[in-house]
Write a protein that holds these residues in place. Structure first.
Motif, short mmCIF file in Angstrom:
data_model
loop_
_atom_site.label_atom_id
_atom_site.label_comp_id
_atom_site.label_asym_id
_atom_site.label_seq_id
_atom_site.Cartn_x
_atom_site.Cartn_y
_atom_site.Cartn_z
N UNK A 55 0.84 -1.20 0.00
CA UNK A 55 0.00 0.00 0.00
C UNK A 55 0.87 1.25 0.00
N UNK A 56 1.89 1.28 0.84
CA UNK A 56 2.74 2.47 0.91
C UNK A 56 3.51 2.67 -0.39
N UNK A 57 3.94 1.59 -1.02
CA UNK A 57 4.59 1.70 -2.33
C UNK A 57 3.61 2.25 -3.36
N UNK A 58 2.35 1.78 -3.31
CA UNK A 58 1.31 2.26 -4.22
C UNK A 58 1.02 3.75 -3.98
N UNK A 59 1.02 4.17 -2.72
CA UNK A 59 0.70 5.57 -2.39
C UNK A 59 1.68 6.53 -3.06
N UNK A 71 9.19 7.94 0.55
CA UNK A 71 8.44 8.53 1.64
C UNK A 71 9.20 8.27 2.93
N UNK A 72 9.55 9.33 3.64
CA UNK A 72 10.37 9.19 4.84
C UNK A 72 9.65 8.43 5.94
N UNK A 78 10.26 3.03 8.90
CA UNK A 78 9.95 3.11 10.33
C UNK A 78 10.46 1.87 11.06
N UNK A 79 10.24 0.70 10.46
CA UNK A 79 10.73 -0.54 11.07
C UNK A 79 12.25 -0.53 11.17
N UNK A 84 17.16 0.06 14.31
CA UNK A 84 18.39 0.80 14.55
C UNK A 84 18.40 1.34 15.98
N UNK A 85 17.28 1.89 16.41
CA UNK A 85 17.18 2.42 17.77
C UNK A 85 17.41 1.31 18.80
N UNK A 86 16.81 0.14 18.57
CA UNK A 86 17.00 -0.98 19.49
C UNK A 86 18.45 -1.45 19.47
#
Length: 145
Positions: A55-59, A71-72, A78-79, A84-86
């Protein structure tokens, strides 16, 4: 989203011959095409996708700017940021543990060194006393015929 769950993203989605309002909590996902629980929120599009990533790729196809930049806030990015944060947090914990163990090591090394110096001083004192006792024993032996 499993079959029978409610959809809530806010747009109208075409599902076969009917238009389903996505923000309507009374509409189960069973009314949507099979395997398409992630729905495009652009009015008039109505496409559904099996995964959020698709969906995000389609958006990005709806991007009016026309640039090819990612898209940032994509799900994948986000994952990756979460991972990276972990990883950074785990690295900090390891660094803290190493620093703590290094401090303990240095303290033990200092203690061993100090005990070694004290032992050398005691050994020197014992040698001095032994030599004195031997000297006194010779004198006593020489004065008693």
């Amino acid at each position: 989203v499993s079959s029978g769950a409610m959809v809530s993203s806010g747009a109208m989605v075409s599902s076969g011959a009917m238009v389903v309002p996505e923000n309507d909590p009374t509409v189960p996902t069973a009314a949507l095409p099979k395997g398409q629980s992630h729905l495009c929120t652009v009015p008039g599009c109505g496409k559904g996708f099996a995964s959020r990533w698709s969906l995000e790729r389609h958006m990005r196809t709806h991007d009016t700017a026309g640039d090819d930049t990612e898209d940032a806030d994509s799900f994948v990015e986000r994952r990756l940021r979460e991972r990276l944060k972990a990883s950074e947090a785990a690295l900090e914990r390891v660094k803290e543990r190493i620093a703590k163990e290094q401090k303990q090591h240095d303290e033990l090394r200092t203690e061993v060194r100090e005990r070694g110096v004290a032992a050398q001083q005691q050994e020197a004192e014992l040698r001095r006393l032994l030599l004195r006792n031997m000297s006194l024993a010779r004198r006593l032996a020489g004065s008693n015929p």
